[in-house]
Design a protein around this motif. Structure first.
Motif, PDB file in Angstrom:
ATOM      1  N   ILE A   4       0.864  -1.174   0.000  1.00 44.70           N
ATOM      2  CA  ILE A   4       0.000   0.000   0.000  1.00 44.70           C
ATOM      3  C   ILE A   4       0.904   1.229   0.000  1.00 44.70           C
ATOM      4  O   ILE A   4       1.804   1.353   0.837  1.00 44.70           O
ATOM      5  N   THR A   5       0.663   2.113  -0.957  1.00 42.19           N
ATOM      6  CA  THR A   5       1.463   3.320  -1.066  1.00 42.19           C
ATOM      7  C   THR A   5       0.559   4.469  -1.479  1.00 42.19           C
ATOM      8  O   THR A   5      -0.642   4.300  -1.663  1.00 42.19           O
ATOM      9  N   SER A   6       1.139   5.640  -1.606  1.00 43.66           N
ATOM     10  CA  SER A   6       0.411   6.838  -2.034  1.00 43.66           C
ATOM     11  C   SER A   6       1.340   7.650  -2.922  1.00 43.66           C
ATOM     12  O   SER A   6       2.532   7.367  -3.021  1.00 43.66           O
ATOM     13  N   ALA A   7       0.781   8.650  -3.558  1.00 43.94           N
ATOM     14  CA  ALA A   7       1.621   9.517  -4.379  1.00 43.94           C
ATOM     15  C   ALA A   7       2.471  10.415  -3.495  1.00 43.94           C
ATOM     16  O   ALA A   7       3.678  10.550  -3.691  1.00 43.94           O
ATOM     17  N   THR A   8       1.848  11.022  -2.501  1.00 43.98           N
ATOM     18  CA  THR A   8       2.507  12.024  -1.668  1.00 43.98           C
ATOM     19  C   THR A   8       2.286  11.725  -0.188  1.00 43.98           C
ATOM     20  O   THR A   8       1.368  10.983   0.170  1.00 43.98           O
ATOM     21  N   PRO A   9       3.104  12.289   0.698  1.00 44.80           N
ATOM     22  CA  PRO A   9       2.900  12.103   2.139  1.00 44.80           C
ATOM     23  C   PRO A   9       1.563  12.689   2.593  1.00 44.80           C
ATOM     24  O   PRO A   9       1.039  13.621   1.995  1.00 44.80           O
ATOM     25  N   GLY A  10       1.021  12.099   3.647  1.00 40.87           N
ATOM     26  CA  GLY A  10      -0.196  12.643   4.241  1.00 40.87           C
ATOM     27  C   GLY A  10      -1.486  12.150   3.626  1.00 40.87           C
ATOM     28  O   GLY A  10      -2.571  12.581   4.040  1.00 40.87           O
ATOM     29  N   ALA A  11      -1.404  11.245   2.652  1.00 37.36           N
ATOM     30  CA  ALA A  11      -2.621  10.774   1.985  1.00 37.36           C
ATOM     31  C   ALA A  11      -3.385   9.751   2.815  1.00 37.36           C
ATOM     32  O   ALA A  11      -4.556   9.502   2.555  1.00 37.36           O
ATOM     33  N   GLY A  12      -2.726   9.147   3.794  1.00 42.04           N
ATOM     34  CA  GLY A  12      -3.399   8.183   4.657  1.00 42.04           C
ATOM     35  C   GLY A  12      -3.105   6.734   4.334  1.00 42.04           C
ATOM     36  O   GLY A  12      -3.891   5.852   4.654  1.00 42.04           O
ATOM     37  N   LYS A  13      -1.941   6.461   3.741  1.00 44.57           N
ATOM     38  CA  LYS A  13      -1.616   5.082   3.359  1.00 44.57           C
ATOM     39  C   LYS A  13      -1.512   4.164   4.576  1.00 44.57           C
ATOM     40  O   LYS A  13      -1.971   3.014   4.525  1.00 44.57           O
TER      41      LYS A  13
END
Length: 253
Positions: free
Chosen positions: A67-76
């Motif tokens: 599980i990842t996200s594009a940017t920090p703070g997205a809630g991954k």
């Protein structure tokens, strides 16, 4: 704290080598770990997500995903922890959640854990996996917490020791699902280096913050990876999931 009536439970698991602790419901509530709170109506969001993810894993005979996200703070990590608990209480498999964010590990903090050893210790200090794993008082769920690496995270991820450790994790138990909580895609090359180790990936998108260009760039980075879907997090309203030719997930409030 957690009552499970979902599915048909595996035989009760006894942890003889893994450290077992009790997690504080107040900590879970403060950290929005809603799957760990009894009868929280918001938990249905993660039950739906669980059903869709498990269907794809079983159809393809996969046992691991990141599980990842594009940017920090997205809630991954919020999604990783809640989904791990949801899969554990479904009852048909055990779950290991690995905090593989070597720069900003936070899985342990979300669960209010205290730990001596983490993933980096297994790699750099030859600490055994058994000594680092923690059962957070949730049946069929085990956590390999994270800690910061003093060395370059990219080199550690691509090392032979990391490869061997992940092979050990993936092959140890037939009915175990492994979830790797990875750094954001745009933070460094860590997540991209990790992709060959896992079967698929789930991308978390922050509604109202991540732009269409960031989403398209993320999809480009992950084009060689099996994409389970997109989770739209921090949505202020019910919205239609993004469709990019992959399975997509419902928005999370």
């Amino acid at each position: 704290m957690i009552n499970s009536t979902d599915g048909h439970s595996l035989d009760s698991i006894r942890y003889t080598k893994t450290q077992t602790v009790s997690i504080d419901p107040d900590v879970l509530q403060n950290n929005r770990v809603i799957m760990g709170l009894y009868n929280d109506p918001r938990a249905d969001i993660f039950r739906v997500l669980r059903t869709n993810v498990l269907r794809q894993l079983r159809e393809n005979n996969w046992n691991s995903f990141a599980i990842t996200s594009a940017t920090p703070g997205a809630g991954k990590t919020f999604v990783s922890v809640n989904l791990a608990i949801a899969i554990a209480i479904e009852g048909n498999q055990s779950v290991l959640i690995v905090d593989a964010d070597l720069r900003r590990p936070s899985v342990g903090q979300y669960l209010g854990l205290e730990w001596e050893f983490g993933l980096v210790d297994c790699l750099e200090r030859d600490i055994s996996l058994e000594d680092a794993l923690i059962n957070p008082g949730i049946e069929r769920m085990v956590v390999l917490p994270g800690n910061n690496s003093d060395n370059n995270a990219s080199e550690l991820i691509s090392s032979r020791k990391m490869f061997n450790l992940i092979q050990e994790i993936k092959s140890r138990y037939k009915d175990r699902i492994i979830i790797f909580d990875l750094p954001p895609l745009f933070a460094a090359d860590d997540a991209l280096l990790f992709m060959p180790y896992i079967d698929a990936v789930l991308l978390v998108v922050e509604d109202g913050k991540n732009t269409s260009d960031e989403l398209q760039h993320s999809m480009y980075i992950l084009e060689q990876t099996n994409l389970l879907g997109l989770v739209v997090n921090k949505s202020s309203q019910s919205i239609t999931p993004y469709q990019y030719g992959y399975a997509s997930e419902a928005a999370l409030d």
